[in-house]
Write a protein that holds these residues in place. Structure first.
Motif, PDB file in Angstrom:
ATOM      1  N   VAL A  53      -7.260   3.075 -24.991  1.00 21.58           N
ATOM      2  CA  VAL A  53      -6.841   4.069 -23.995  1.00 21.58           C
ATOM      3  C   VAL A  53      -7.923   4.237 -22.934  1.00 21.58           C
ATOM      4  O   VAL A  53      -7.627   4.299 -21.738  1.00 21.58           O
ATOM      5  CB  VAL A  53      -6.510   5.423 -24.672  1.00 21.58           C
ATOM      6  N   ALA A  54      -9.174   4.278 -23.352  1.00 21.94           N
ATOM      7  CA  ALA A  54     -10.286   4.412 -22.400  1.00 21.94           C
ATOM      8  C   ALA A  54     -10.311   3.224 -21.429  1.00 21.94           C
ATOM      9  O   ALA A  54     -10.542   3.406 -20.222  1.00 21.94           O
ATOM     10  CB  ALA A  54     -11.612   4.532 -23.146  1.00 21.94           C
ATOM     11  N   ARG A  55     -10.063   2.028 -21.944  1.00 22.84           N
ATOM     12  CA  ARG A  55     -10.004   0.842 -21.069  1.00 22.84           C
ATOM     13  C   ARG A  55      -8.822   0.923 -20.104  1.00 22.84           C
ATOM     14  O   ARG A  55      -8.922   0.522 -18.951  1.00 22.84           O
ATOM     15  CB  ARG A  55      -9.921  -0.432 -21.913  1.00 22.84           C
ATOM     16  N   LEU A  56      -7.708   1.450 -20.601  1.00 27.07           N
ATOM     17  CA  LEU A  56      -6.531   1.618 -19.751  1.00 27.07           C
ATOM     18  C   LEU A  56      -6.809   2.609 -18.627  1.00 27.07           C
ATOM     19  O   LEU A  56      -6.381   2.407 -17.495  1.00 27.07           O
ATOM     20  CB  LEU A  56      -5.336   2.075 -20.588  1.00 27.07           C
ATOM     21  N   VAL A  57      -7.549   3.656 -18.918  1.00 28.15           N
ATOM     22  CA  VAL A  57      -7.910   4.646 -17.897  1.00 28.15           C
ATOM     23  C   VAL A  57      -8.736   3.988 -16.799  1.00 28.15           C
ATOM     24  O   VAL A  57      -8.473   4.179 -15.611  1.00 28.15           O
ATOM     25  CB  VAL A  57      -8.682   5.831 -18.519  1.00 28.15           C
ATOM     26  N   VAL A  58      -9.725   3.194 -17.171  1.00 26.10           N
ATOM     27  CA  VAL A  58     -10.567   2.509 -16.189  1.00 26.10           C
ATOM     28  C   VAL A  58      -9.726   1.558 -15.340  1.00 26.10           C
ATOM     29  O   VAL A  58      -9.841   1.525 -14.113  1.00 26.10           O
ATOM     30  CB  VAL A  58     -11.721   1.745 -16.890  1.00 26.10           C
ATOM     31  N   PHE A  59      -8.830   0.808 -16.003  1.00 23.69           N
ATOM     32  CA  PHE A  59      -7.944  -0.108 -15.275  1.00 23.69           C
ATOM     33  C   PHE A  59      -7.072   0.675 -14.294  1.00 23.69           C
ATOM     34  O   PHE A  59      -6.922   0.290 -13.136  1.00 23.69           O
ATOM     35  CB  PHE A  59      -7.067  -0.901 -16.249  1.00 23.69           C
ATOM     36  N   PHE A  60      -6.491   1.776 -14.762  1.00 26.19           N
ATOM     37  CA  PHE A  60      -5.594   2.560 -13.919  1.00 26.19           C
ATOM     38  C   PHE A  60      -6.340   3.188 -12.748  1.00 26.19           C
ATOM     39  O   PHE A  60      -5.802   3.283 -11.648  1.00 26.19           O
ATOM     40  CB  PHE A  60      -4.891   3.647 -14.740  1.00 26.19           C
ATOM     41  N   GLN A  61      -7.594   3.595 -12.954  1.00 24.20           N
ATOM     42  CA  GLN A  61      -8.368   4.172 -11.864  1.00 24.20           C
ATOM     43  C   GLN A  61      -8.700   3.123 -10.802  1.00 24.20           C
ATOM     44  O   GLN A  61      -8.770   3.439  -9.615  1.00 24.20           O
ATOM     45  CB  GLN A  61      -9.637   4.828 -12.403  1.00 24.20           C
ATOM     46  N   LYS A  62      -8.891   1.869 -11.219  1.00 25.25           N
ATOM     47  CA  LYS A  62      -9.188   0.801 -10.255  1.00 25.25           C
ATOM     48  C   LYS A  62      -7.943   0.269  -9.563  1.00 25.25           C
ATOM     49  O   LYS A  62      -7.970  -0.057  -8.379  1.00 25.25           O
ATOM     50  CB  LYS A  62      -9.881  -0.366 -10.966  1.00 25.25           C
ATOM     51  N   HIS A  63      -6.851   0.118 -10.323  1.00 24.06           N
ATOM     52  CA  HIS A  63      -5.679  -0.586  -9.808  1.00 24.06           C
ATOM     53  C   HIS A  63      -4.395   0.235  -9.854  1.00 24.06           C
ATOM     54  O   HIS A  63      -3.305  -0.316  -9.696  1.00 24.06           O
ATOM     55  CB  HIS A  63      -5.455  -1.867 -10.608  1.00 24.06           C
ATOM     56  N   GLY A  64      -4.510   1.530 -10.078  1.00 22.33           N
ATOM     57  CA  GLY A  64      -3.337   2.384 -10.263  1.00 22.33           C
ATOM     58  C   GLY A  64      -2.335   2.335  -9.133  1.00 22.33           C
ATOM     59  O   GLY A  64      -1.123   2.348  -9.356  1.00 22.33           O
ATOM     60  N   GLN A  65      -2.813   2.265  -7.896  1.00 19.64           N
ATOM     61  CA  GLN A  65      -1.895   2.254  -6.765  1.00 19.64           C
ATOM     62  C   GLN A  65      -0.977   1.039  -6.803  1.00 19.64           C
ATOM     63  O   GLN A  65       0.214   1.143  -6.522  1.00 19.64           O
ATOM     64  CB  GLN A  65      -2.639   2.350  -5.423  1.00 19.64           C
ATOM     65  N   TRP A  66      -1.523  -0.120  -7.204  1.00 20.06           N
ATOM     66  CA  TRP A  66      -0.701  -1.334  -7.275  1.00 20.06           C
ATOM     67  C   TRP A  66       0.265  -1.273  -8.453  1.00 20.06           C
ATOM     68  O   TRP A  66       1.393  -1.751  -8.358  1.00 20.06           O
ATOM     69  CB  TRP A  66      -1.575  -2.580  -7.360  1.00 20.06           C
ATOM     70  N   VAL A  67      -0.178  -0.684  -9.542  1.00 19.39           N
ATOM     71  CA  VAL A  67       0.697  -0.525 -10.707  1.00 19.39           C
ATOM     72  C   VAL A  67       1.871   0.374 -10.334  1.00 19.39           C
ATOM     73  O   VAL A  67       3.032   0.039 -10.595  1.00 19.39           O
ATOM     74  CB  VAL A  67      -0.087   0.050 -11.916  1.00 19.39           C
ATOM     75  N   VAL A  68       1.591   1.497  -9.699  1.00 22.92           N
ATOM     76  CA  VAL A  68       2.642   2.426  -9.288  1.00 22.92           C
ATOM     77  C   VAL A  68       3.595   1.744  -8.310  1.00 22.92           C
ATOM     78  O   VAL A  68       4.820   1.817  -8.457  1.00 22.92           O
ATOM     79  CB  VAL A  68       2.037   3.712  -8.684  1.00 22.92           C
ATOM     80  N   PHE A  69       3.060   1.062  -7.306  1.00 23.95           N
ATOM     81  CA  PHE A  69       3.897   0.396  -6.308  1.00 23.95           C
ATOM     82  C   PHE A  69       4.776  -0.674  -6.955  1.00 23.95           C
ATOM     83  O   PHE A  69       5.987  -0.708  -6.732  1.00 23.95           O
ATOM     84  CB  PHE A  69       3.025  -0.226  -5.212  1.00 23.95           C
ATOM     85  N   CYS A  70       4.192  -1.531  -7.759  1.00 26.35           N
ATOM     86  CA  CYS A  70       4.951  -2.640  -8.370  1.00 26.35           C
ATOM     87  C   CYS A  70       5.986  -2.149  -9.372  1.00 26.35           C
ATOM     88  O   CYS A  70       7.066  -2.735  -9.477  1.00 26.35           O
ATOM     89  CB  CYS A  70       4.002  -3.633  -9.032  1.00 26.35           C
ATOM     90  N   MET A  71       5.688  -1.089 -10.092  1.00 23.32           N
ATOM     91  CA  MET A  71       6.645  -0.572 -11.074  1.00 23.32           C
ATOM     92  C   MET A  71       7.857   0.074 -10.420  1.00 23.32           C
ATOM     93  O   MET A  71       8.873   0.280 -11.070  1.00 23.32           O
ATOM     94  CB  MET A  71       5.983   0.417 -12.027  1.00 23.32           C
ATOM     95  N   ARG A  72       7.782   0.367  -9.128  1.00 28.08           N
ATOM     96  CA  ARG A  72       8.951   0.899  -8.416  1.00 28.08           C
ATOM     97  C   ARG A  72      10.088  -0.119  -8.386  1.00 28.08           C
ATOM     98  O   ARG A  72      11.227   0.230  -8.127  1.00 28.08           O
ATOM     99  CB  ARG A  72       8.600   1.281  -6.973  1.00 28.08           C
ATOM    100  N   PHE A  73       9.797  -1.375  -8.654  1.00 27.39           N
ATOM    101  CA  PHE A  73      10.821  -2.422  -8.616  1.00 27.39           C
ATOM    102  C   PHE A  73      11.348  -2.765 -10.001  1.00 27.39           C
ATOM    103  O   PHE A  73      12.139  -3.686 -10.156  1.00 27.39           O
ATOM    104  CB  PHE A  73      10.260  -3.665  -7.918  1.00 27.39           C
ATOM    105  N   SER A  74      10.915  -2.052 -10.987  1.00 22.63           N
ATOM    106  CA  SER A  74      11.397  -2.237 -12.358  1.00 22.63           C
ATOM    107  C   SER A  74      12.361  -1.094 -12.671  1.00 22.63           C
ATOM    108  O   SER A  74      11.952   0.066 -12.714  1.00 22.63           O
ATOM    109  CB  SER A  74      10.223  -2.203 -13.340  1.00 22.63           C
ATOM    110  N   PRO A  75      13.632  -1.404 -12.913  1.00 22.94           N
ATOM    111  CA  PRO A  75      14.603  -0.331 -13.143  1.00 22.94           C
ATOM    112  C   PRO A  75      14.235   0.604 -14.292  1.00 22.94           C
ATOM    113  O   PRO A  75      14.581   1.777 -14.256  1.00 22.94           O
ATOM    114  CB  PRO A  75      15.898  -1.081 -13.462  1.00 22.94           C
ATOM    115  N   PHE A  76      13.548   0.143 -15.279  1.00 17.62           N
ATOM    116  CA  PHE A  76      13.254   0.977 -16.431  1.00 17.62           C
ATOM    117  C   PHE A  76      11.894   1.660 -16.345  1.00 17.62           C
ATOM    118  O   PHE A  76      11.688   2.693 -16.962  1.00 17.62           O
ATOM    119  CB  PHE A  76      13.355   0.159 -17.717  1.00 17.62           C
ATOM    120  N   MET A  77      10.967   1.112 -15.592  1.00 19.43           N
ATOM    121  CA  MET A  77       9.614   1.672 -15.526  1.00 19.43           C
ATOM    122  C   MET A  77       9.367   2.496 -14.272  1.00 19.43           C
ATOM    123  O   MET A  77       8.373   3.185 -14.189  1.00 19.43           O
ATOM    124  CB  MET A  77       8.573   0.552 -15.610  1.00 19.43           C
ATOM    125  N   ARG A  78      10.263   2.451 -13.311  1.00 21.19           N
ATOM    126  CA  ARG A  78      10.005   3.108 -12.033  1.00 21.19           C
ATOM    127  C   ARG A  78       9.806   4.610 -12.160  1.00 21.19           C
ATOM    128  O   ARG A  78       9.039   5.199 -11.418  1.00 21.19           O
ATOM    129  CB  ARG A  78      11.042   2.756 -10.990  1.00 21.19           C
TER     130      ARG A  78
END
Length: 189
Positions: free
Chosen positions: A110-135
């Motif tokens: 979870v701690a590693r996921l937090v670091v990843f999300f803090q660095k790349h969260g904007q891209w994760v949020v943007f890209c997941m908008r195109f996934s019907p189940f994860m958006r």
């Protein structure tokens, strides 16, 4: 997500088909469909496609459709973001400690996921908008891991805008070709 569809001339059959629940506005110029946080994106897709069909038939303007759909999607996802913020990162630890082995993760993961999300969260949020189940669901970890509110809203708005343009465009193409499609589908439609 919440989608508000403004039209020049509201067709009651169009608003009934768009999704449930549907309410006509007080002036009879639009329909409101709600889907806050259920993750069932079929309503949002259907509303955008039906809105695109209405644009092709001249019963709706494209700009209000895009603005309302994108704002509605953004606001619906923002509700999940705020829920994640309210839950917070610290409240996740007892859950991971208790059920982490079933999820094949521990607190270090979870701690590693937090670091990843803090660095790349904007891209994760943007890209997941195109996934019907994860958006919708991606908004929860964005809030839990304390992504910047401004970043979240900007990237969610951008992703939702692209999503709405694509599906309204599909609806527009279908609406412009109804007679041609009817030749192939015939009685099946």
């Amino acid at each position: 997500c919440v989608i508000v569809v403004a039209s020049k001339k509201t067709s009651s059959s169009m608003t009934r088909v768009a999704s449930q629940p549907v309410m006509s506005s007080s002036m009879g110029t639009g329909a409101v469909t709600t889907n806050i946080g259920t993750g069932m994106e079929l309503q949002v897709i259907a509303a955008a496609v039906i809105g695109g069909i209405a644009v092709a038939h001249g019963r709706m303007e494209v700009l209000p459709l895009m603005i309302a759909g994108t704002l509605g999607s953004t606001l619906g996802n923002y509700a999940w973001f705020l829920l994640g913020r309210a839950l917070g990162y610290e409240r996740l630890k007892p859950f991971v400690d208790r059920f982490g082995r079933w999820l094949t993760m521990d607190w270090h993961d979870v701690a590693r996921l937090v670091v990843f999300f803090q660095k790349h969260g904007q891209w994760v949020v943007f890209c997941m908008r195109f996934s019907p189940f994860m958006r919708t669901l991606i908004s929860l970890p964005a809030g839990i891991f304390e992504m910047s509110r401004t970043k979240f809203l900007v990237w969610t708005f951008a992703g939702a805008g692209v999503w709405n343009v694509v599906f309204a465009g599909i609806g527009y193409q279908l609406g412009a070709r109804f007679e041609e499609i009817d030749k192939y589908t015939g009685p099946a439609s």
